[in-house]
Write a protein that holds these residues in place. Structure first.
Motif, short mmCIF file in Angstrom:
data_model
loop_
_atom_site.label_atom_id
_atom_site.label_comp_id
_atom_site.label_asym_id
_atom_site.label_seq_id
_atom_site.Cartn_x
_atom_site.Cartn_y
_atom_site.Cartn_z
N PRO A 53 0.82 -1.23 0.00
CA PRO A 53 0.00 0.00 0.00
C PRO A 53 0.85 1.27 0.00
O PRO A 53 0.62 2.18 -0.81
N LEU A 54 1.90 1.29 0.86
CA LEU A 54 2.73 2.49 0.96
C LEU A 54 3.46 2.71 -0.35
O LEU A 54 3.48 3.81 -0.91
N GLY A 55 4.04 1.63 -0.88
CA GLY A 55 4.78 1.73 -2.13
C GLY A 55 3.89 2.22 -3.25
O GLY A 55 4.27 3.09 -4.03
N ALA A 56 2.69 1.68 -3.30
CA ALA A 56 1.77 2.07 -4.36
C ALA A 56 1.42 3.54 -4.24
O ALA A 56 1.39 4.28 -5.24
N ALA A 57 1.20 3.98 -2.99
CA ALA A 57 0.84 5.38 -2.76
C ALA A 57 1.96 6.31 -3.22
O ALA A 57 1.74 7.31 -3.92
N ILE A 58 3.18 5.94 -2.83
CA ILE A 58 4.32 6.80 -3.21
C ILE A 58 4.48 6.80 -4.72
O ILE A 58 4.72 7.83 -5.34
N ALA A 59 4.32 5.61 -5.32
CA ALA A 59 4.46 5.53 -6.76
C ALA A 59 3.43 6.40 -7.45
O ALA A 59 3.72 7.06 -8.45
N ARG A 60 2.20 6.40 -6.89
CA ARG A 60 1.17 7.24 -7.49
C ARG A 60 1.53 8.70 -7.34
O ARG A 60 1.38 9.48 -8.27
N ALA A 61 2.05 9.06 -6.18
CA ALA A 61 2.35 10.47 -5.91
C ALA A 61 3.50 10.97 -6.77
O ALA A 61 3.45 12.07 -7.32
N LEU A 62 4.56 10.15 -6.89
CA LEU A 62 5.77 10.65 -7.58
C LEU A 62 5.82 10.20 -9.04
O LEU A 62 6.63 10.69 -9.81
N GLY A 63 4.98 9.29 -9.39
CA GLY A 63 5.04 8.76 -10.75
C GLY A 63 5.98 7.58 -10.80
O GLY A 63 6.99 7.57 -10.11
N PRO A 64 5.67 6.56 -11.59
CA PRO A 64 6.45 5.32 -11.60
C PRO A 64 7.87 5.51 -12.12
O PRO A 64 8.74 4.69 -11.87
N GLU A 65 8.12 6.60 -12.83
CA GLU A 65 9.45 6.80 -13.39
C GLU A 65 10.38 7.50 -12.41
O GLU A 65 11.56 7.65 -12.67
N ASN A 66 9.81 7.98 -11.32
CA ASN A 66 10.63 8.71 -10.36
C ASN A 66 11.76 7.81 -9.84
O ASN A 66 11.56 6.63 -9.56
N ILE A 67 12.92 8.42 -9.68
CA ILE A 67 14.11 7.63 -9.34
C ILE A 67 13.99 7.00 -7.96
O ILE A 67 14.40 5.86 -7.73
N LEU A 68 13.36 7.73 -7.05
CA LEU A 68 13.20 7.20 -5.70
C LEU A 68 12.29 5.98 -5.72
O LEU A 68 12.56 4.97 -5.06
N VAL A 69 11.27 6.07 -6.50
CA VAL A 69 10.34 4.95 -6.61
C VAL A 69 11.07 3.75 -7.21
O VAL A 69 10.95 2.62 -6.74
N ARG A 70 11.81 4.02 -8.22
CA ARG A 70 12.55 2.93 -8.86
C ARG A 70 13.54 2.29 -7.90
O ARG A 70 13.67 1.07 -7.84
N LEU A 71 14.27 3.13 -7.19
CA LEU A 71 15.27 2.61 -6.26
C LEU A 71 14.62 1.74 -5.20
O LEU A 71 15.03 0.62 -4.96
N THR A 72 13.57 2.26 -4.58
CA THR A 72 12.97 1.53 -3.46
C THR A 72 12.27 0.28 -3.93
O THR A 72 12.14 -0.69 -3.18
#
Lengths: 305, 404, 546
Positions: free
Chosen positions: B215-234
């Motif tokens: 849930p948290l990962g999905a929320a962050i991915a939605r907020a920052l966009g799936p291409e965001n580097i932080l999302v990708r890293l985590t």
């Protein structure tokens, strides 16, 4: 029991195939050891030589030009070790380990750059070393067909043993070299420059390892494969330790490993998985070292009592 | 690396005079500037130049190639990849650094890593139980296997005078071949074209730091966009990162703040001095090699349970982490924080080298070449050594002749 | 074998003709002349405008305390260092030696204090090294042995040319060094502290050889810091102090007192440190202690000894007679083959080093670079190791780095160690200051037992006084001290009882108050062996046969 004799001379043939590169490299390591340089770069020197030998043979169409370029490559890489360890007084162990990895990198890199090949390079234009049977002698039964049916490099390897023995223990150069290895300061107080002898020893080991590599890639097989030395240089290092830097002892140690590899090879033919037989030379090496050290330890304590 | 030399948590009774004169940030900046001219950066620069020459000889344009390398390693998915490679690389370097610091030259990281991976995989495949527990058991098995293999080298030296340098290297080969044999025959997945074991159960795999399905990962991915580097890293990096980070801290504390770590450091500087002062140097060698091999084994199993999912024949060796890690440990002078920095740097070179191979047609082997050249140059320039002792020849000279 | 005339061939060297003073000054060119030699090292002016003139056939003593500049001067003469200023004249010719080989070719020979020999080579091989005898390109061992024997016989230097150097006793090694020089036909022979490894009797024998060489027209430069030797052997003496040649005297025309005054500008005799109260209970006892060396030879042969609280027991002996091994065995660094060691009431015969230190052992080792310190570590680490297992340096298993620095600072101040700070690498320190690091650390244990092995070797006179004072105070505070030293004067000044070691055994026990150097020398040379009853101090008997 079909033809024991045939099987045995085949075994001896593969013993010598395995032995010659290790012997040449080990003699190189021995010279360095005697000069007070612990050279664990034999593996990389040999690998460089193997690559250069294939390249030289490929481009010149002559196996001997290939051998020569193998020697040149070995000397070239060893000169970096000599400069770093002798002139700059760097740590020879660090230098040699880094140079070993350098050799793996540069040969694999050039394989792609020159022939656009990864892994193994085989080509009809690589001219291999021919065996040179010595008339009559090679007709002798058993060992004759093996011992007198070697490549030129093979004969050189067997000649190097008595020659180095003679030079080390019966000539002035050998005496000075041994002195340098044992007490460099004592040598320099008498006007012998240790650095020169150490340079000479390291470059000589480069040349011998170059020969060893050439035998590997033009004699034993006619191809170059990434990392094809696969630990033989390390076995050579152990051979020097086992023989306590005596040429004849090094020959004995190399024979032992040759047998280990050859017997492993034969067991493999008898259905044993190659993964287990491939480990044989390394295990034998280690066991031999353990036994030798124990023997040595016992000998020195028995003096006491 | 000021963190290592500061007395963390100490009230600092009186600021040492020879360290004093701390006025403002200037000395720190000056030291930073000076260290840029230090042997490591200069050697790295020189190695890149030499690498450029090699690239040019291979028929490519070095400037372009290096640009591709830099972009490939430090942007977008490449950066993620760099981090992914850095984790096991730093882990292996740390394993060897622990040994080097204590004056033990462990050349057998490869075999220790492989046996760790093997033992851990066997546990992960065959021990039933809750995922996390089995994972920890697999970790323990890996540490034990790698550690015992390492300790065996040490025992050979202390009992039989066979140098660790040699035995650890030679022991790698049987470890490799044994593992290869098991993977090819008894453990091989039936009916698969891969030469590998079955995949380890889902529950035993090391999870990513922040899965996109959580849930948290999905929320962050939605907020920052799936291409965001932080999302990708985590979402790409797994918990091995945390394990390795904890290891760094542990080694740091051990080195600086424990009597045993102090003893190990002094033993690396002068083993005779240590023995004279009551350090059991033989026991220290064995325990050091156990820890060193244990960390290597842990790195092995984390690779299997993290990214590789199954033990593939030769895959652990193909990463070359053991040997690159050795270069990293040497470059870092065996100091944990420097190991992290140097490890990340070498990981970037590896990833960049692969990018170069893809687009500039230069073999990825260029990265190993550059890394080896860096160490050769450093060894030549500043006489880096794995044992931090004074050279005996220098001493002899000064004793005999330099006495005034 | 060691003694006796030089062999069958040729006539034995003595008796010598009446010595003619070889130097009627002025009417001849000096064999060797040093003019204005100056050499500067970072922070030290090692040689400052030194002038020395030596005539042919003269035995010239070069005297001075440690640090006076003797070794530097001789290293310059031998081509190991280049002088910053000054000239070397040999037989009226100006020479410049950029390497030892040039000096050798010019007829100089040097016998270093630390022998420069190859252990695994034979005596003859050592002698002919780089001046090999070859026949058809191969070494001619027989001819080499013959030549070496010939030279040895001529000067009474009995050696076996085929013996491996590693198997040859120390006294003979020196003869090998002299042979090396003579084989190269050295006209000027320089000997650096040649008697340091010899018994007084062996030294006497060396002097005989040197006189024979001088009578043969060779010139001898003899570096020493022992006044007695200067008076006994030299024709002339040059005294160095703080890098300057402060006097050049003709030995016959001077007195010991005058030389002493030149050397230090004060009374050089080191003080004795007499006891103030009687010894107490035994702190260290060794019974039947035996051990073998690295090469398997017996180095300790059932040694019995006791050291009591408040006393210093000195171990005298020529280097290599088991003293080092005795210290190592007591400290737990070398495994004993047999015997019992008790430290402060705890039996530690099988214990490791840490347990022995815990039982009450402090130990100043012989080799301060290789064993006593980690030269590449800082002063804090060097002063802390060993103390790091218990409070105040460890609290709840955590090393207290701040405490370590603080304590290092205290010790540096208390022992007057000249060092930039606790964070400085100790490898950069002078011999005296490095030794003080070791002494400070070991004294800080306040252990009941202190083993002090060559505690003042190679340190300057100020540091010697300081270390002696520390050891004496330690004793006066109730400590038991085992003092192992090659300097007889050190032992005579500090110890109450003296044990003499020879070939791994204690061959004599003497009362320091009555013992003389010549008496000690006799025992050191093995003269006491074969006597069943070892003389004891407090025992009723004192019959030691000679």
């Amino acid at each position: 029991m079909f033809s024991v004799e045939l099987l045995d001379s085949a075994l001896f043939a593969s013993v010598f195939r395995a032995l010659i590169p290790i012997l040449l490299a080990a003699i190189g390591g021995l010279i360095c050891e005697r000069a007070g340089v612990f050279n664990i770069g034999l593996e990389g020197l040999m690998l460089s030589g193997a690559f250069a030998a294939v390249a030289g043979s490929y481009f010149s169409g002559s196996a001997y030009a290939g051998v020569l370029s193998g020697v040149v490559a070995g000397v070239a890489v060893s000169s970096v070790l000599a400069y770093g360890a002798v002139t700059r007084k760097g740590d020879p162990i660090v230098l040699a380990v880094a140079l070993n990895l350098f050799a793996v990198g540069i040969t694999a890199f050039l394989l792609v750059a020159v022939w656009d090949v990864r892994g193994v390079f085989q080509d009809p234009r690589i001219v291999g070393l021919k065996t040179m049977p010595i008339p009559a002698l090679s007709q002798l039964p058993w060992l004759g067909s093996v011992l007198f049916n070697l490549t030129l490099v093979g004969y050189v390897a067997l000649l190097v043993v008595p020659v180095v023995q003679l030079v080390l223990f019966r000539t002035a150069v050998g005496l000075r070299l041994r002195g340098v290895g044992e007490r460099p300061l004592a040598a320099s107080s008498l006007g012998v420059q240790p650095g020169r002898y150490q340079y000479g020893a390291i470059l000589a080991s480069g040349a011998l390892c170059g020969l060893a590599g050439a035998q590997l890639s033009l004699g034993n097989v006619v191809q170059f494969a990434e990392n094809m030395t696969s630990g033989r240089g390390w076995i050579a290092v152990v051979a020097v330790m086992l023989a306590r830097a005596h040429p004849v002892g090094v020959l004995g140690a190399a024979l032992l490993f040759g047998f280990a590899e050859a017997i492993g090879f034969r067991l493999q033919g008898n259905g044993l998985p190659s993964q287990l037989t491939d480990a044989a030379p390394y295990v034998v090496t280690l066991v031999a070292l353990v036994v030798a050290r124990r023997q040595f330890a016992r000998a020195s304590t028995s003096v006491a009592t | 690396m000021s963190v290592e030399t500061t007395d963390v948590g100490m009230p600092a009774p009186s600021a040492p005079a020879d360290r004093g004169r701390r006025r403002g940030p200037w000395p720190i900046l000056r030291r930073a500037a000076m260290s840029l001219l230090g042997p490591a950066p200069v050697s790295i620069g020189l190695a890149l130049v030499l690498g450029g020459v090699v690239i040019a000889l291979a028929g490519a344009d070095p400037i372009t190639a290096y640009r591709v390398m830099g972009e490939g390693a430090l942007t977008g998915p490449g950066l993620v990849n760099t981090f992914q490679r850095a984790v096991p690389l730093v882990g292996m370097a740390l394993a060897l650094a622990v040994a080097f610091r204590a004056g033990v030259f462990n050349l057998g990281g490869e075999g220790q890593m492989v046996l760790g991976g093997l033992a851990g995989t066997v546990v992960a495949l065959f021990v039933p139980g809750p995922g996390l527990l089995v994972m920890l058991l697999a970790f323990a098995a890996a540490v034990l296997a790698g550690g015992l293999w390492g300790a065996l080298s040490a025992v050979l030296e202390t009992r039989l005078a066979v140098p660790i340098l040699i035995s650890s290297l030679l022991l790698s080969y049987p470890a490799r071949y044994f593992s290869s044999y098991l993977v090819r025959f008894p453990l091989k997945e039936k009916g698969s074209s891969l030469v590998a074991t079955e995949p380890v159960p889902e529950a035993v795999r090391i999870p990513s730091l922040l899965s996109e399905s959580s849930p948290l990962g999905a929320a962050i991915a939605r907020a920052l966009g799936p291409e965001n580097i932080l999302v990708r890293l985590t979402s790409t990096l797994d918990w091995s990162l945390v394990v390795v980070a904890l290891l760094i801290v542990a080694v740091l504390v051990f080195n600086r703040r424990t009597p045993a770590g102090f003893e190990a450091g002094i033993t690396g500087l002068n083993p005779h001095f240590a023995r004279y002062a009551g350090v059991r140097t033989d026991r220290l060698k064995v325990s050091t090699m156990f820890v060193s091999g244990g960390i290597a084994g842990l790195v092995g199993i984390m690779l299997v349970l993290g990214s590789q999912i199954r033990l593939v024949d030769g895959a652990l060796i193909a990463t070359n982490y053991a040997w690159t890690g050795l270069l990293v440990a040497l470059l870092a002078g065996s100091r944990p924080l420097r190991v992290a920095v140097a490890g990340a740097f070498f990981a970037a070179i590896i990833v960049g080298g692969e990018a170069m191979q893809r687009s500039a047609g230069v073999s990825a082997q260029i990265s190993q070449l550059i890394q080896a050249i860096v160490i050769v140059l450093i060894a030549i320039r500043v006489q880096v050594t794995w044992r931090r002792r004074a050279k005996s020849t220098v001493r002899e000279q000064s004793d005999d002749l330099g006495r005034v | 074998m060691d003694e006796g005339p030089g062999g069958l061939r040729g006539s034995p060297p003595g008796p010598f003709p009446v010595r003619i003073a070889a130097h009627e000054e002025g009417d001849r060119v000096a064999e060797l002349e040093l003019r204005g030699i100056t050499k500067r090292f970072p922070g030290v002016l090692a040689n400052d405008q030194i002038d020395i003139s030596v005539a042919k056939g003269e035995i010239h003593a070069l005297m001075g305390e440690n640090g006076a500049g003797k070794s530097t001067l001789m290293s310059i003469l031998y081509g190991l260092y280049q002088p910053d200023a000054g000239e070397i004249w040999l037989r009226g010719e100006r020479r410049r030696f950029s390497s030892p080989i040039e000096a050798i070719d010019a007829g100089l020979g040097m016998v270093f204090q630390a022998f420069k020999l190859f252990p695994s080579l034979t005596v003859a091989e050592n002698v002919i090294y780089r001046e090999e005898v070859t026949r058809r390109g191969l070494l001619d061992h027989r001819e080499a042995n013959r030549r070496v024997t010939e030279i040895a016989d001529r000067y009474g230097l009995a050696v076996d040319p085929t013996a491996r150097v590693e198997r040859v006793p120390v006294g003979v090694l020196q003869r090998v060094e002299i042979l090396k020089a003579l084989y190269r036909d050295a006209q000027v022979l320089i000997l650096d502290e040649p008697t340091a490894v010899l018994t007084p009797q062996e030294a006497e024998r060396l002097f005989t050889i040197l006189r024979a060489l001088a009578d043969d027209g060779r010139t001898i430069i003899f570096i020493t810091h022992k006044l007695k030797e200067v008076m006994a052997i030299s024709d002339r003496v040059t005294i160095l102090r703080d890098g300057r040649a402060v006097a050049s005297l003709t030995t016959r025309e001077t007195t010991a007192a005058e030389i002493t005054r030149h050397m230090t500008g004060r009374d050089v005799e080191l003080r004795a440190w007499p006891v103030t109260r009687p010894a107490g209970a035994p702190v260290l006892t060794c019974e039947g202690l035996s051990a073998t060396g690295d090469d398997g030879r017996v180095v300790l042969d059932s040694v019995d000894l006791t050291v009591r609280a408040g006393e210093i027991v000195g171990i005298a002996g020529v280097a290599g007679n088991g003293q080092t091994e005795l210290a190592e065995v007591i400290a737990g660094l070398r495994t004993a083959a047999g015997g019992v060691v008790t430290i402060a009431g705890t039996e530690v015969s099988r214990a490791g080093v840490a347990a022995r230190r815990k039982a009450g052992l402090a130990y100043i080792p012989e080799d301060r670079h290789g064993v006593g310190t980690a030269p590449t570590a800082d002063a804090t680490d060097n002063l802390s190791l060993g103390h790091h297992r218990s409070g105040p340096l460890v609290r709840r298993g955590v090393l207290q780095r701040g405490q370590m620095v603080e304590r290092a600072r205290e010790l540096i101040a208390r022992f007057q160690i000249k060092i930039a700070g606790p964070g400085t690498m100790v490898g950069t320190l002078s011999g005296g200051n490095l030794q003080k690091i070791v002494v400070a650390r070991e004294m800080a244990y306040h252990a009941p037992l202190l083993i002090a092995e060559q505690p003042t070797r190679g340190v300057d006179i100020g540091a010697i006084e300081f270390v002696h004072q520390q050891i004496a105070q330690y004793r006066d505070g109730g400590g038991a001290v085992l003092l192992i030293s090659a300097e007889l004067s050190e032992i005579l000044n500090l110890a109450q009882r003296i044990l003499v070691m020879f070939e791994g055994r204690v061959v004599a026990e003497l009362d320091a108050a009555t013992a003389t150097e010549s008496e000690l020398g006799l025992f050191m040379a093995g003269g006491g062996t074969g006597i069943s009853a070892v003389t004891t101090v407090d025992g009723t008997e004192s019959e030691h046969a000679r």
